[in-house]
Design an enzyme around this catalytic site. Structure first.
Site, PDB file in Angstrom:
ATOM      1  N   GLY A 241      54.809  -7.191 143.115  1.00  0.00           N
ATOM      2  CA  GLY A 241      53.831  -7.979 143.873  1.00  0.00           C
ATOM      3  C   GLY A 241      52.516  -7.234 143.979  1.00  0.00           C
ATOM      4  O   GLY A 241      52.148  -6.493 143.065  1.00  0.00           O
ATOM      5  N   THR A 245      50.834  -5.010 149.602  1.00  0.00           N
ATOM      6  CA  THR A 245      52.204  -5.042 150.118  1.00  0.00           C
ATOM      7  C   THR A 245      52.939  -3.763 149.719  1.00  0.00           C
ATOM      8  O   THR A 245      53.676  -3.185 150.528  1.00  0.00           O
ATOM      9  CB  THR A 245      52.949  -6.280 149.583  1.00  0.00           C
ATOM     10  OG1 THR A 245      52.216  -7.439 149.962  1.00  0.00           O
ATOM     11  CG2 THR A 245      54.345  -6.378 150.151  1.00  0.00           C
ATOM     12  N   GLY A 246      52.722  -3.306 148.498  1.00  0.00           N
ATOM     13  CA  GLY A 246      53.373  -2.070 148.048  1.00  0.00           C
ATOM     14  C   GLY A 246      53.085  -0.908 148.988  1.00  0.00           C
ATOM     15  O   GLY A 246      53.977  -0.137 149.339  1.00  0.00           O
ATOM     16  N   CYS A 299      51.872 -10.463 135.358  1.00  0.00           N
ATOM     17  CA  CYS A 299      51.449  -9.119 135.776  1.00  0.00           C
ATOM     18  C   CYS A 299      50.787  -8.363 134.642  1.00  0.00           C
ATOM     19  O   CYS A 299      49.860  -7.609 134.868  1.00  0.00           O
ATOM     20  CB  CYS A 299      52.604  -8.337 136.383  1.00  0.00           C
ATOM     21  SG  CYS A 299      54.058  -8.256 135.360  1.00  0.00           S
ATOM     22  N   GLU A 398      42.539  -7.390 140.403  1.00  0.00           N
ATOM     23  CA  GLU A 398      43.457  -8.332 139.766  1.00  0.00           C
ATOM     24  C   GLU A 398      43.201  -9.737 140.321  1.00  0.00           C
ATOM     25  O   GLU A 398      43.303  -9.959 141.521  1.00  0.00           O
ATOM     26  CB  GLU A 398      44.908  -7.921 140.046  1.00  0.00           C
ATOM     27  CG  GLU A 398      45.911  -8.771 139.303  1.00  0.00           C
ATOM     28  CD  GLU A 398      47.345  -8.303 139.506  1.00  0.00           C
ATOM     29  OE1 GLU A 398      47.713  -7.971 140.648  1.00  0.00           O
ATOM     30  OE2 GLU A 398      48.101  -8.298 138.520  1.00  0.00           O
TER      31      GLU A 398
HETATM   32  P1  NAD Z   1      52.536 -10.307 147.854  1.00  0.00           P
HETATM   33  O1  NAD Z   1      52.597  -8.852 147.504  1.00  0.00           O
HETATM   34  O2  NAD Z   1      52.019 -10.660 149.190  1.00  0.00           O
HETATM   35  O3  NAD Z   1      53.999 -10.958 147.719  1.00  0.00           O
HETATM   36  C1  NAD Z   1      55.028 -10.496 146.879  1.00  0.00           C
HETATM   37  C2  NAD Z   1      56.320 -10.474 147.678  1.00  0.00           C
HETATM   38  O4  NAD Z   1      56.186  -9.579 148.766  1.00  0.00           O
HETATM   39  C3  NAD Z   1      56.710 -11.824 148.275  1.00  0.00           C
HETATM   40  O5  NAD Z   1      58.111 -11.980 148.234  1.00  0.00           O
HETATM   41  C4  NAD Z   1      56.239 -11.689 149.697  1.00  0.00           C
HETATM   42  O6  NAD Z   1      56.944 -12.513 150.588  1.00  0.00           O
HETATM   43  C5  NAD Z   1      56.515 -10.242 149.982  1.00  0.00           C
HETATM   44  N1  NAD Z   1      55.713  -9.678 151.075  1.00  0.00           N
HETATM   45  C6  NAD Z   1      54.472 -10.059 151.462  1.00  0.00           C
HETATM   46  N2  NAD Z   1      54.069  -9.319 152.517  1.00  0.00           N
HETATM   47  C7  NAD Z   1      55.070  -8.463 152.795  1.00  0.00           C
HETATM   48  C8  NAD Z   1      55.250  -7.447 153.781  1.00  0.00           C
HETATM   49  N3  NAD Z   1      54.322  -7.165 154.699  1.00  0.00           N
HETATM   50  N4  NAD Z   1      56.409  -6.748 153.780  1.00  0.00           N
HETATM   51  C9  NAD Z   1      57.349  -7.006 152.862  1.00  0.00           C
HETATM   52  N5  NAD Z   1      57.249  -7.967 151.929  1.00  0.00           N
HETATM   53  C10 NAD Z   1      56.114  -8.686 151.881  1.00  0.00           C
HETATM   54  O7  NAD Z   1      51.736 -11.044 146.763  1.00  0.00           O
HETATM   55  P2  NAD Z   1      51.179 -12.561 146.859  1.00  0.00           P
HETATM   56  O8  NAD Z   1      50.488 -12.807 148.143  1.00  0.00           O
HETATM   57  O9  NAD Z   1      52.273 -13.460 146.498  1.00  0.00           O
HETATM   58  O10 NAD Z   1      50.103 -12.490 145.738  1.00  0.00           O
HETATM   59  C11 NAD Z   1      48.908 -11.761 145.993  1.00  0.00           C
HETATM   60  C12 NAD Z   1      48.506 -10.963 144.785  1.00  0.00           C
HETATM   61  O11 NAD Z   1      49.572 -10.091 144.375  1.00  0.00           O
HETATM   62  C13 NAD Z   1      48.237 -11.773 143.554  1.00  0.00           C
HETATM   63  O12 NAD Z   1      46.994 -12.343 143.533  1.00  0.00           O
HETATM   64  C14 NAD Z   1      48.419 -10.740 142.491  1.00  0.00           C
HETATM   65  O13 NAD Z   1      47.262  -9.960 142.371  1.00  0.00           O
HETATM   66  C15 NAD Z   1      49.526  -9.883 143.002  1.00  0.00           C
HETATM   67  N6  NAD Z   1      50.824 -10.253 142.395  1.00  0.00           N
HETATM   68  C16 NAD Z   1      51.283  -9.484 141.392  1.00  0.00           C
HETATM   69  C17 NAD Z   1      52.477  -9.820 140.792  1.00  0.00           C
HETATM   70  C18 NAD Z   1      53.024  -9.015 139.683  1.00  0.00           C
HETATM   71  O14 NAD Z   1      53.767  -9.530 138.866  1.00  0.00           O
HETATM   72  N7  NAD Z   1      52.744  -7.729 139.624  1.00  0.00           N
HETATM   73  C19 NAD Z   1      53.184 -10.933 141.206  1.00  0.00           C
HETATM   74  C20 NAD Z   1      52.692 -11.699 142.260  1.00  0.00           C
HETATM   75  C21 NAD Z   1      51.523 -11.337 142.844  1.00  0.00           C
END
Ligand code: NAD
Length: 494
Positions: A241, A245-246, A299, A398
């Site tokens: 993701g 969040t990471g 990604c 991104e």
């Molecule tokens: P995100 O990081 O918010 O979500 C990814 C996952 O993390 C989801 O399951 C979400 O519910 C979970 N999450 C969100 N907040 C969290 C928290 N505080 N604690 C634990 N888990 C949490 O990403 P998004 O909002 O879906 O997308 C935002 C951006 O992330 C996109 O625009 C893109 O840049 C990036 N993204 C990257 C990938 C990839 O394949 N690397 C995939 C999706 C999104």
């Protein structure tokens, strides 16, 4: 593709979805639900359980019990293999049904979704199933008076937090090696792509996964995902993701039990085209697919095009022509090349990058706007923005949408500097007919995956993982097992 079957499937109502915890479907502990909105038309497709912290904790407790009592970790790996192979067969047998359900929820074009989602997930489960009984420990080369054994033991309870762009493909990259290794899992799907993961998890039970071995809790990231990250009972956390969040996951691990955290955080991948590329037409066609399929929500998408100045104008024109020819629209039409953007939020995000570039005077070569608004769905024209400068947001951040940033270069050194000029390091490509240059560029570009004379399409046999702020650890290949197996040394005096 069976059009009549797709038409029938898309008309089927979708039942409200509950969690899968300890082998049973359960609503949220407080009865809460949330909508699953279809990006095809912006309408509510069904409702999902809105998970609570208590739901996440119940799932972790079930996974902990299932791990500790050895109902899965204690099986002979060959027995785990049988279950996972059967599971893969069940997923494959229902591939079209699963793919259509997924498309209705996340908008990926069906041609890509069928291959990249259920069929890819089935192949991944098989790959790791087949490896399960072929992993060996080691005997260390010690002196004669000692025996050093290195065991590889399942790491315990895995928390897996996955995104919405390819929920099954990415989910299976985590589930396959974790389960084959003997771990148990609590899976947290993205808010906008939960249904197919729930569906395949049920098929896992049918295949013989014991209750509690795979649990799925739907809901919001900051509630369910955060509970997994903060849990004292989750041993390993795997995530794909956003970087934001990471970072939170790493902080939560530091505050709780120092669980190992593996992150796949996307990229801003450079696609470097030299004038000596063997076939510039092919390069333009593949580069367009590499950024615009699944509406750029990939990604490894080649979102930065760096082109040698002598061929820049021609190449950009060719690529824009491909972008304009792509059929964008109904993702359940097999002729569609790019379906819907996943959500209103993602659409707004992509459009705002384009607006910013336009305001800064960058050249919108094609696209740049929302289309098909009358459908109520979230669609965007494939967009090419030229004259992007290295410090522009479009060159550094991104977008995760169908927006390509183009920048010219004059020399190989300049191409390397531009390619490495972001915080990310997930993927890249180099197009050149010069073998030495190709290998030089592979060495000099800081990324986990460098394509040469192609973009995308690598298979399961090779690892995928980022360097720099694209993350750590690897999905795919046998290296993925390293995340889910602990090394234990036995030192024996002889
Ligand atoms: P995100 O990081 O918010 O979500 C990814 C996952 O993390 C989801 O399951 C979400 O519910 C979970 N999450 C969100 N907040 C969290 C928290 N505080 N604690 C634990 N888990 C949490 O990403 P998004 O909002 O879906 O997308 C935002 C951006 O992330 C996109 O625009 C893109 O840049 C990036 N993204 C990257 C990938 C990839 O394949 N690397 C995939 C999706 C999104």
């Amino acid at each position: 593709m069976d059009m009549a079957r797709i038409a029938a499937l898309r008309a089927e109502p979708v039942a409200p979805a509950a969690h899968l915890i300890d082998g049973t479907r359960r609503p949220a502990s407080d009865g809460g639900t949330m909508p699953a909105i279809s990006p095809i038309d912006g309408q509510e497709l069904t409702r999902l359980a809105r998970g609570t912290r208590a739901d996440a904790e119940a799932a972790v407790t079930a996974a902990r019990r299932a791990f500790d009592d050895g109902r899965w970790s204690g099986l002979a790996p060959a027995e785990r293999k049988k279950v996972l192979l059967k599971w893969a067969d069940l997923v494959e047998a229902q591939a079209l049904e699963i793919a259509v359900l997924g498309v209705r929820e996340n908008g990926t074009e069906i041609g890509m979704a069928l291959k990249a989602e259920p069929l890819s997930a089935a192949a991944t489960l098989r790959y790791y199933a087949e490896a399960a009984d072929k992993l060996h420990g080691e005997i260390a080369p010690t002196a004669a008076d000692a025996l050093g054994l290195v065991h590889r033991e399942p790491a315990g309870v895995v928390g897996a937090i996955v995104p919405w762009n390819f929920p099954l493909m990415i989910g299976a990259w985590k589930l396959g090696p974790a389960l084959a290794a003997g771990c148990t899992v609590v899976l947290k799907p993205a808010e906008t792509a939960s249904l197919t993961l729930l569906r395949i998890a049920e098929l896992g039970l049918e295949a013989g996964l014991p209750p509690g071995v795979l649990n799925v809790v739907t809901g919001e990231g900051p509630v369910v995902g955060a509970a997994l990250a903060e849990s004292m009972e989750v041993d390993v956390l795997v995530f794909t993701g956003s970087g934001a969040t990471g970072r939170r996951l790493l902080e939560a691990a530091a505050r709780s039990n120092l669980k190992r955290v593996y992150l796949e955080l996307g990229g801003k991948s450079p696609n470097v085209v030299f004038a000596d590329a063997p076939d510039l037409d092919e390069a333009a066609r593949v580069s367009a697919a590499g950024i615009f399929r699944n509406s750029g929500q990939v990604c490894i998408a080649g979102s930065r095009l760096l082109v040698e100045r002598s061929v820049h104008d021609d190449f950009v024109a060719k690529l824009a022509a491909h972008a304009e020819k792509m059929q964008v629209g109904d993702p359940l039409d097999p002729a569609t090349a790019a379906g819907a953007v996943n959500s209103q939020a993602q659409l707004d995000r992509s459009l705002s990058f384009v607006d910013e570039a336009r305001a800064a005077g960058r050249r919108i070569v094609t696209g740049g706007s929302r289309i098909l608004e009358d459908t109520g769905g979230f669609y965007m024209a494939p967009t090419v923005v030229a004259d992007v400068r290295p410090d522009d947001p479009l060159a550094r951040e991104e977008v995760f949408g169908p927006v390509l940033a183009v920048t010219p270069f004059d020399t190989e050194d300049e191409a390397v500097a531009l390619a490495n000029g972001t915080d990310y390091g997930l993927a890249a490509a180099v197009w050149t007919g010069n073998l030495s240059r190709a290998h030089r560029m592979v060495r000099r570009i800081r990324a986990g995956l460098v394509h040469v004379n192609t973009y995308g399409g690598s298979d399961l046999t090779v690892p995928l993982g980022g360097v720099k702020q694209s993350g750590n650890g690897h999905d795919k290949s046998l290296h993925a097992f390293d995340k889910f197996l602990d090394l234990k040394t036995a030192w024996i005096k002889l």
